[in-house]
Design a protein around this motif. Structure first.
Motif, mmCIF file in Angstrom:
data_model
loop_
_atom_site.group_PDB
_atom_site.id
_atom_site.type_symbol
_atom_site.label_atom_id
_atom_site.label_comp_id
_atom_site.label_asym_id
_atom_site.label_seq_id
_atom_site.Cartn_x
_atom_site.Cartn_y
_atom_site.Cartn_z
ATOM 1 N N LEU A 3 -1.789 -63.552 -39.872
ATOM 2 C CA LEU A 3 -1.767 -62.094 -39.881
ATOM 3 C C LEU A 3 -1.039 -61.571 -41.121
ATOM 4 N N VAL A 4 0.116 -62.163 -41.448
ATOM 5 C CA VAL A 4 0.857 -61.758 -42.644
ATOM 6 C C VAL A 4 0.031 -62.063 -43.889
ATOM 7 N N LEU A 5 -0.631 -63.203 -43.893
ATOM 8 C CA LEU A 5 -1.487 -63.568 -45.030
ATOM 9 C C LEU A 5 -2.581 -62.522 -45.244
ATOM 10 N N GLY A 6 -3.303 -62.187 -44.194
ATOM 11 C CA GLY A 6 -4.406 -61.237 -44.320
ATOM 12 C C GLY A 6 -3.949 -59.823 -44.628
ATOM 13 N N LEU A 7 -2.955 -59.351 -43.897
ATOM 14 C CA LEU A 7 -2.495 -57.978 -44.110
ATOM 15 C C LEU A 7 -1.736 -57.820 -45.420
ATOM 16 N N GLY A 8 -0.964 -58.834 -45.805
ATOM 17 C CA GLY A 8 -0.263 -58.773 -47.088
ATOM 18 C C GLY A 8 -1.243 -58.753 -48.250
ATOM 19 N N ALA A 9 -2.268 -59.598 -48.179
ATOM 20 C CA ALA A 9 -3.290 -59.613 -49.237
ATOM 21 C C ALA A 9 -4.060 -58.299 -49.262
ATOM 22 N N ALA A 10 -4.371 -57.770 -48.082
ATOM 23 C CA ALA A 10 -5.106 -56.500 -48.018
ATOM 24 C C ALA A 10 -4.277 -55.354 -48.594
ATOM 25 N N ALA A 11 -3.007 -55.287 -48.224
ATOM 26 C CA ALA A 11 -2.138 -54.218 -48.734
ATOM 27 C C ALA A 11 -1.992 -54.316 -50.246
ATOM 28 N N ALA A 12 -1.762 -55.525 -50.750
ATOM 29 C CA ALA A 12 -1.616 -55.702 -52.202
ATOM 30 C C ALA A 12 -2.906 -55.330 -52.927
ATOM 31 N N ALA A 13 -4.038 -55.760 -52.393
ATOM 32 C CA ALA A 13 -5.324 -55.462 -53.043
ATOM 33 C C ALA A 13 -5.660 -53.974 -52.988
ATOM 34 N N LEU A 14 -5.399 -53.339 -51.848
ATOM 35 C CA LEU A 14 -5.691 -51.909 -51.727
ATOM 36 C C LEU A 14 -4.878 -51.078 -52.715
ATOM 37 N N VAL A 15 -3.601 -51.408 -52.849
ATOM 38 C CA VAL A 15 -2.760 -50.629 -53.765
ATOM 39 C C VAL A 15 -3.087 -50.968 -55.213
ATOM 40 N N ALA A 16 -3.262 -52.255 -55.516
ATOM 41 C CA ALA A 16 -3.489 -52.671 -56.904
ATOM 42 C C ALA A 16 -4.814 -52.156 -57.461
ATOM 43 N N THR A 17 -5.799 -51.962 -56.622
ATOM 44 C CA THR A 17 -7.100 -51.490 -57.098
ATOM 45 C C THR A 17 -7.264 -49.977 -56.977
ATOM 46 N N ASP A 18 -6.233 -49.309 -56.512
ATOM 47 C CA ASP A 18 -6.322 -47.871 -56.269
ATOM 48 C C ASP A 18 -6.089 -47.082 -57.550
ATOM 49 N N SER A 19 -6.995 -46.175 -57.833
ATOM 50 C CA SER A 19 -6.824 -45.228 -58.938
ATOM 51 C C SER A 19 -7.767 -44.062 -58.708
ATOM 52 N N GLN A 20 -7.400 -42.927 -59.259
ATOM 53 C CA GLN A 20 -8.235 -41.734 -59.161
ATOM 54 C C GLN A 20 -8.011 -40.899 -60.411
ATOM 55 N N THR A 21 -9.089 -40.393 -60.962
ATOM 56 C CA THR A 21 -9.029 -39.568 -62.169
ATOM 57 C C THR A 21 -9.359 -38.134 -61.819
ATOM 58 N N GLN A 22 -8.547 -37.218 -62.329
ATOM 59 C CA GLN A 22 -8.774 -35.785 -62.158
ATOM 60 C C GLN A 22 -8.781 -35.124 -63.528
ATOM 61 N N THR A 23 -9.546 -34.072 -63.649
ATOM 62 C CA THR A 23 -9.604 -33.322 -64.901
ATOM 63 C C THR A 23 -8.868 -32.000 -64.718
ATOM 64 N N PHE A 24 -7.896 -31.749 -65.595
ATOM 65 C CA PHE A 24 -7.118 -30.511 -65.590
ATOM 66 C C PHE A 24 -7.250 -29.868 -66.961
ATOM 67 N N PHE A 25 -7.886 -28.719 -67.021
ATOM 68 C CA PHE A 25 -8.042 -27.987 -68.281
ATOM 69 C C PHE A 25 -8.589 -28.889 -69.384
ATOM 70 N N SER A 26 -9.657 -29.565 -69.103
ATOM 71 C CA SER A 26 -10.363 -30.489 -69.999
ATOM 72 C C SER A 26 -9.539 -31.726 -70.395
ATOM 73 N N MET A 27 -8.445 -31.979 -69.691
ATOM 74 C CA MET A 27 -7.671 -33.213 -69.914
ATOM 75 C C MET A 27 -7.781 -34.071 -68.661
ATOM 76 N N GLU A 28 -8.041 -35.352 -68.864
ATOM 77 C CA GLU A 28 -8.137 -36.267 -67.731
ATOM 78 C C GLU A 28 -6.780 -36.910 -67.459
ATOM 79 N N ARG A 29 -6.401 -36.880 -66.175
ATOM 80 C CA ARG A 29 -5.189 -37.560 -65.726
ATOM 81 C C ARG A 29 -5.605 -38.569 -64.674
ATOM 82 N N ARG A 30 -5.067 -39.743 -64.789
ATOM 83 C CA ARG A 30 -5.418 -40.814 -63.861
ATOM 84 C C ARG A 30 -4.188 -41.241 -63.071
ATOM 85 N N ALA A 31 -4.329 -41.287 -61.755
ATOM 86 C CA ALA A 31 -3.264 -41.780 -60.880
ATOM 87 C C ALA A 31 -3.503 -43.268 -60.641
#
Length: 195
Positions: free
Chosen positions: A22-50
């Motif tokens: 359980l720790v193996l699966g959930l730890g890997a899932a949590a690490a992968a979900l956070v490490a692959t997470d990103s989102q780009t937004q455009t503010f006044f023609s400038m792109e910012r990426r989280a």
């Protein structure tokens, strides 16, 4: 009586293996979900990426969960091999040195996972709610998909922390029962106490 003890020990072996997986699966899932997470937004023609690297607590969460997944993979392998051999198994380690090593590793893992998850939860709440007294605004209104993925990862991490705490108690039980011979000749030993 011995048959009941053998049945109880087999159940504990199985539970330890299940918790490690359980720790193996959930730890890997949590690490992968956070490490692959990103989102780009455009503010006044400038792109910012989280990205997760923008918040150091999330970097710590990825590192702790990745380490937990790797450690749990090794320990699950040890448990599975010991159970397949039919020997002492996952809980009844034959060597005190090995029992101390597993106990120390499980304690370290539990504390590291708890600290990393608590830090990430606190930082995530600050990102969601902001801090009005300091005029910090919450960013989850701007980066909703990013925050939702982090929240799923945090849920996985919290369950993994609970499993590591149980594993730490299993390894403590295993270690301290190796010293169950008691104090021969002491008043505790004469009264039936084992320690």
């Amino acid at each position: 009586m011995a048959a009941m003890a053998g049945t109880a020990e087999r159940k504990l072996k199985v539970w330890e293996l299940v918790l490690r997986c359980l720790v193996l699966g959930l730890g890997a899932a949590a690490a992968a979900l956070v490490a692959t997470d990103s989102q780009t937004q455009t503010f006044f023609s400038m792109e910012r990426r989280a990205r997760f690297t923008d918040m150091k607590a999330l970097v710590l969460l990825v590192a702790a969960n990745g380490a937990a997944a790797g450690y749990s993979l090794l320990q699950a392998g040890r448990c599975a091999v010991a159970m397949a051999r039919g020997g002492g198994g996952a809980l009844a380690l034959s060597s005190r040195a090995l029992a101390w090593a597993v106990f120390s590793g499980d304690q370290l893992l539990a504390y590291a996972m708890l600290a990393a998850t608590a830090a990430a939860l606190q930082s995530s709440l600050l990102g969601k709610l902001g801090q009005p007294e300091l005029q910090w605004m919450g960013i989850c209104g701007l980066y909703g998909a990013f925050c939702r993925q982090v929240s799923v990862a945090l849920a996985c991490a919290v369950v993994a922390v609970l499993a590591t705490v149980l594993l730490a108690s299993f390894s403590a039980f295993n270690l301290f029962r190796l010293y169950g011979g008691g104090c021969k000749g002491s008043s505790h030993a004469r009264n039936g106490a084992t320690w």
